[in-house]
Design an enzyme around this catalytic site. Sequence first.
Site, PDB file in Angstrom:
ATOM      1  N   ASN A  37       0.843  -1.205   0.000  1.00 51.48           N
ATOM      2  CA  ASN A  37       0.000   0.000   0.000  1.00 51.48           C
ATOM      3  C   ASN A  37       0.875   1.250   0.000  1.00 51.48           C
ATOM      4  O   ASN A  37       1.738   1.357  -0.878  1.00 51.48           O
ATOM      5  CB  ASN A  37      -1.111  -0.020   1.052  1.00 51.48           C
ATOM      6  N   ASP A  38       0.693   2.200   0.872  1.00 49.43           N
ATOM      7  CA  ASP A  38       1.252   3.551   0.746  1.00 49.43           C
ATOM      8  C   ASP A  38       2.708   3.604   0.291  1.00 49.43           C
ATOM      9  O   ASP A  38       3.564   2.901   0.843  1.00 49.43           O
ATOM     10  CB  ASP A  38       1.202   4.281   2.088  1.00 49.43           C
ATOM     11  N   SER A  98       3.707   4.183   7.796  1.00 42.40           N
ATOM     12  CA  SER A  98       4.216   5.089   6.762  1.00 42.40           C
ATOM     13  C   SER A  98       5.141   6.168   7.302  1.00 42.40           C
ATOM     14  O   SER A  98       5.066   6.560   8.466  1.00 42.40           O
ATOM     15  CB  SER A  98       3.050   5.745   6.023  1.00 42.40           C
TER      16      SER A  98
END
Length: 491
Positions: A37-38, A98
């Site tokens: 993801n991110d 993140s």
Amino acid sequence: MREKIERANQFIKENKGMINNVYRQSYHLMAPVGWINDPNGFVYYKGEYHLFYQYYPYDSVWGPMHWGHAKSKDLIHWEDLPVALAPSEEYDLDGCFSGSAIEKDGKLYLMYTGHYEREGIKREVQCIAVSEDGVHFEKIPGNPVISDQHIKGIAQIEDFRDPKIIEHRGMYYSVVASKTAEQRGQILLFQSDDLFNWRFTSILLKGKKEQGVMWECPDLFHLDGKDVLLISPIEMEKKDNSYENINSTVAFIGEVDWLTGRFNVENFHEIDFGLDFYAPQTCLDKQGRRIMVAWMQMWGRNMPTNDLGHFWAGAMTLPRELHVEKQRLIQQPINTIYTFITDKKSIIEKKLDNSSIVIENNGTKQFYIEFSGNLTLTKKLRMKIIRSNDSAIELIYEPVTEHLSISRDSFGFSITGAETDKLTKRTASVPLIDNRLVLEIFRDTSSIEIFAKGVAVMSMNFYEKGQSEPATLSVVGMLEQVEINYGLIKV
């Protein structure tokens, strides 16, 4: 941490053979196996672009977050590198969430969120890891460097994440996402002389009620005379009730008052009007370009590559060069992609009257289309970019409303979620420029990105069944001065 990283890297090596390549992208970054993801730590370091990402290598669903890592010289071809971070300490036992990267004295520093969530206790703190070579990282003994005592009475430690670190006038700053007691997003600003000792500066920006219950993945930079703050709000209120994403990404344009630590907003707007775009991050390269990459996926929905047992899920967008024009963030495809467009062809027509055009693409899953046409007398423009039997990935433009819509309704494998009626179509306002509509379309194996030059971008995934047919363009009314340039993308 070293033992857990070695375990992850060994698992990746042993399980690459489990990957099914049917929907794997050609020119977009993906993880070698598992979940992605991110984007994190996007940085230009020692002559190459490094991009880290939220990563769970052991399955194609979200799990305790590691940091995957890849590098590139041209932002198109990516080389997989060893896993950079893995949960290993009490402060990040349930995930290395993140964060970002910065170079200092030749070393590469990562600032990330350590996540702990057990027995009803949830804590998110900010941590530092450092590398001499940009590949192998060590967490510093002083972690966490920003924690409870920094935000007492200001924010909740349960939702306090995604630090973006920058340098401004010889000082280091970090913007970190959080929420208020009233369930509104806010961005906090911290300051440091050395990357290790941090102090709270201010609440950089606080959201309004309609702007989401939590802001994630902030990015702050100066561009074309303006300061830009990117955030990804959770549950931002929608302008209407149809076809919206559960979460969004917006740009605040304005000016930071560095004396007070406040962001003075002059304009804000959503930056991608497709169905799959979240958590963008930018870097500044040696040419002075501000380049952005985002996760080309969205929360709250199934992922067919996982459903089908393909053992991977998620990808990054095509990198985009950014500019600010008239208080808006403008995105352009990274220019290196054009060097890979081959077998170029053109269709030029003076006038189309209630008719259609077939755009041949030889059945390839990687192609480019540029459309330009005068829509003064056009009632509706319809482009079926990818067709299969009776369904299609479809673009529709209506000059009366100046709305451009993209739809994957009934096409390919179903993408569903808690709000299933909102996962098939989105619409953007795209004013004509001198009565003309100009679009650039980039198709990869399982994604499409539409650039309405200088106005809007749409990013979307799809998973077709069987071989697609050539694209078609049809018009209701009159379409004048039509030019379509197209070709294959071979990387």
